[in-house]
Design a protein around this motif. Structure first.
Motif, short mmCIF file in Angstrom:
data_model
loop_
_atom_site.label_atom_id
_atom_site.label_comp_id
_atom_site.label_asym_id
_atom_site.label_seq_id
_atom_site.Cartn_x
_atom_site.Cartn_y
_atom_site.Cartn_z
N GLY A 44 2.86 -15.47 43.99
CA GLY A 44 1.91 -14.38 43.72
C GLY A 44 1.77 -13.39 44.86
N PRO A 45 1.48 -13.85 46.09
CA PRO A 45 1.31 -12.90 47.20
C PRO A 45 2.57 -12.09 47.48
CG PRO A 45 0.42 -15.07 47.77
CD PRO A 45 1.13 -15.23 46.47
N ILE A 46 3.75 -12.68 47.28
CA ILE A 46 5.00 -11.94 47.50
C ILE A 46 5.17 -10.88 46.42
CG2 ILE A 46 7.52 -12.18 47.45
CD1 ILE A 46 7.20 -14.78 49.02
N PHE A 47 4.88 -11.24 45.18
CA PHE A 47 4.92 -10.24 44.10
C PHE A 47 3.89 -9.14 44.36
CE2 PHE A 47 6.82 -12.92 40.35
CZ PHE A 47 8.02 -12.94 41.01
N ALA A 48 2.68 -9.55 44.76
CA ALA A 48 1.61 -8.57 44.98
C ALA A 48 2.00 -7.57 46.06
CB ALA A 48 0.31 -9.28 45.35
N ALA A 49 2.72 -8.05 47.10
CA ALA A 49 3.12 -7.17 48.19
C ALA A 49 4.09 -6.09 47.73
CB ALA A 49 3.76 -7.99 49.32
N GLN A 50 4.80 -6.35 46.61
CA GLN A 50 5.66 -5.29 46.08
C GLN A 50 5.03 -4.60 44.88
OE1 GLN A 50 9.17 -7.76 46.01
NE2 GLN A 50 9.06 -8.12 43.82
N GLY A 51 3.71 -4.75 44.77
CA GLY A 51 2.97 -3.98 43.78
C GLY A 51 2.92 -4.59 42.39
N TRP A 52 3.34 -5.86 42.25
CA TRP A 52 3.31 -6.50 40.94
C TRP A 52 2.03 -7.31 40.79
CZ3 TRP A 52 8.89 -8.97 40.59
CH2 TRP A 52 9.85 -7.95 40.60
N THR A 53 1.42 -7.23 39.60
CA THR A 53 0.21 -8.00 39.37
C THR A 53 0.46 -9.15 38.40
OG1 THR A 53 -0.39 -6.45 37.64
CG2 THR A 53 -1.30 -6.05 39.83
N THR A 54 1.67 -9.21 37.84
CA THR A 54 2.01 -10.33 36.97
C THR A 54 3.50 -10.61 37.10
OG1 THR A 54 1.96 -11.21 34.71
CG2 THR A 54 2.41 -8.85 34.94
N SER A 55 3.99 -11.52 36.30
CA SER A 55 5.42 -11.85 36.34
C SER A 55 6.24 -10.68 35.81
CB SER A 55 5.67 -13.09 35.48
OG SER A 55 7.04 -13.20 35.15
N PRO A 56 7.42 -10.43 36.40
CA PRO A 56 8.32 -9.41 35.83
C PRO A 56 8.69 -9.72 34.38
CG PRO A 56 9.42 -10.69 37.57
CD PRO A 56 7.97 -11.05 37.61
N PHE A 57 8.61 -10.99 33.99
CA PHE A 57 8.91 -11.35 32.61
C PHE A 57 7.82 -10.86 31.66
CE2 PHE A 57 11.16 -14.90 34.95
CZ PHE A 57 12.42 -14.34 34.79
N ASN A 58 6.64 -10.61 32.18
CA ASN A 58 5.60 -9.97 31.37
C ASN A 58 5.70 -8.45 31.46
OD1 ASN A 58 4.60 -12.47 30.65
ND2 ASN A 58 2.99 -12.49 32.20
N MET A 59 6.03 -7.94 32.65
CA MET A 59 6.08 -6.49 32.83
C MET A 59 7.18 -5.86 32.00
SD MET A 59 5.65 -6.68 36.97
CE MET A 59 6.15 -4.98 37.33
N GLY A 171 13.05 -14.27 54.11
CA GLY A 171 13.79 -13.47 53.12
C GLY A 171 13.60 -13.88 51.68
N ILE A 172 12.68 -14.81 51.42
CA ILE A 172 12.49 -15.28 50.05
C ILE A 172 11.70 -14.25 49.25
CG2 ILE A 172 11.26 -17.02 48.66
CD1 ILE A 172 12.17 -19.10 50.73
N TYR A 173 12.17 -13.95 48.04
CA TYR A 173 11.53 -12.95 47.18
C TYR A 173 11.35 -13.46 45.75
CZ TYR A 173 16.43 -12.51 46.09
OH TYR A 173 17.73 -12.82 45.74
N PHE B 57 17.57 -3.38 43.24
CA PHE B 57 18.09 -3.86 44.53
C PHE B 57 17.75 -2.88 45.66
CE2 PHE B 57 21.24 -5.87 41.51
CZ PHE B 57 20.68 -7.13 41.59
N ASN B 58 17.47 -1.64 45.31
CA ASN B 58 16.97 -0.69 46.31
C ASN B 58 15.45 -0.74 46.40
OD1 ASN B 58 19.57 0.18 46.83
ND2 ASN B 58 19.45 1.95 45.48
N MET B 59 14.80 -0.93 45.25
CA MET B 59 13.34 -0.92 45.23
C MET B 59 12.76 -2.10 46.01
SD MET B 59 13.04 0.02 41.19
CE MET B 59 11.30 -0.40 40.99
N PHE B 60 13.46 -3.24 45.95
CA PHE B 60 12.94 -4.46 46.59
C PHE B 60 13.94 -4.92 47.65
CE2 PHE B 60 11.69 -4.36 42.04
CZ PHE B 60 10.38 -3.95 42.24
N PRO B 61 13.69 -4.53 48.91
CA PRO B 61 14.69 -4.73 49.96
C PRO B 61 15.14 -6.18 50.16
CG PRO B 61 12.95 -3.24 50.70
CD PRO B 61 12.51 -3.80 49.39
N ALA B 62 14.23 -7.14 50.10
CA ALA B 62 14.64 -8.53 50.30
C ALA B 62 15.60 -8.96 49.19
CB ALA B 62 13.42 -9.45 50.34
N LYS B 63 15.27 -8.56 47.98
CA LYS B 63 16.14 -8.87 46.83
C LYS B 63 17.50 -8.20 47.00
CE LYS B 63 15.90 -8.39 41.74
NZ LYS B 63 15.66 -9.77 41.30
N GLY B 64 17.48 -6.95 47.46
CA GLY B 64 18.73 -6.22 47.66
C GLY B 64 19.61 -6.86 48.73
N ARG B 65 18.99 -7.21 49.86
CA ARG B 65 19.75 -7.85 50.94
C ARG B 65 20.46 -9.11 50.46
NH1 ARG B 65 15.65 -6.07 54.27
NH2 ARG B 65 14.36 -7.90 53.87
#
Lengths: 208, 208
Positions: A44-59, A171-173, B57-65
């Protein structure tokens, strides 16, 4: 005798593909001669840091629809029971993850983690409430109430937060992720075999 | 004699994992006894519809790397040359995709498509300019100038747009994607084997 290589398995209880990895990593690692260090964390905190509030599977509905179908197919391919779909998805995994953080280094961490996944993705049970987590701990012959109390203490909450910061700094995302001792990062259940081979010292053919 | 099953291979020239799939699908499909229908399309409009203006892969740098590292590893594992990284990434694939759309049903579609991928991901060449696409067509003994002119005609641009609408309407949200005749959708180079097995009539163990 050569030291046995170790792989870190970073997993999130709400994550569908972490479920698949969790149910098969011990057998696969055993076959590869690799030890597994189970590393629970919150995505959750890693997703939140990239502006996500839920799972990409919901978005992204098309992506989500295909993920659920793929999960059914992949669970069947790995000999797992028919998938039950957590409702709501993703489940709030805070209590379960706190318990798992407390369980690091304990014999019960792996059976507990697998029991949480089984409850969520094969038995259609909620894992979100503290009571659900206590019931799972109890079912393993542990004192769930006592453990979840310890898991909710400040020191353990700090350990969970630190684990999340470690994940991000390494580097985990996403989850599941596999990290080898030399820092090679593999993302996704589909990379379990490659991660284990890397940990065992194999390198793909022409890699520079 | 039983009719040979067919799989549709939906690919985008800018897509890194489409590259891996494009270089190995013919051999893998041949082994599985499955025919491949190559379906070029543009991912841009589908990404734009979900609010993305560039590759995730550009929007999310860790994922892109990690994607670039994973691509290196996977290319090596599949016996492909060291990866060259397109700059800029993603490459504008409009001209190449128009040409490929024109080439559907033609003998040169597969060698052309593979040559575009090779130029972009193994030879460090740009594929973005019409001149690059013409050069690739010419290198196959075709009249690149003439073909790209035909590819830029209104009728062919319409075919490209219709292909994109078909992709979206059939649930495609990324590339590569594989579609079987019964409409089963598999996403990602990692699912090529499963898609071919499905097309050949196999079903994973306990699937409902």
């Amino acid at each position: 005798m050569a030291r046995q290589p170790t792989i870190e398995f970073w997993y999130e209880f709400a994550s569908t593909y972490s479920y698949l990895a969790a149910m098969r990593i011990e057998a696969a690692a055993g076959e590869a001669g690799v030890a597994v260090r189970w590393r629970p964390f919150l995505l959750g905190p890693i997703f939140a840091a990239q502006g996500w509030t839920t799972s990409p599977f919901n978005m992204f509905p098309a992506k989500g629809r295909n993920m659920w179908r793929d999960l059914e197919r992949e669970a069947a391919r790995h000999g797992l029971p028919p998938v039950t779909r957590p409702d709501p998805f993703p489940q709030n995994s805070l209590s379960a993850t706190r318990a798992a953080i407390l369980g690091q280094g304990e014999d019960w961490l792996v059976p507990f983690s697998q029991a949480v996944y089984r409850a969520s993705f094969a038995e259609g049970r909620s894992i979100a409430e503290p009571a659900s987590v206590i019931a799972i701990l109890d079912s393993l012959g542990l004192d769930g109430t006592q453990l979840l109390k310890a898991a909710s203490a400040e020191a353990n909450k700090t350990r969970l937060r630190v684990a999340g910061e470690e994940a991000r700094s390494r580097g985990i995302y996403g989850a599941p992720s596999f990290l080898t001792e030399d820092g090679e990062l593999f993302w996704g259940n589909d990379r379990l075999e490659q991660a284990l081979a890397w940990a065992a010292g194999e390198r793909p053919g022409t890699l520079r």
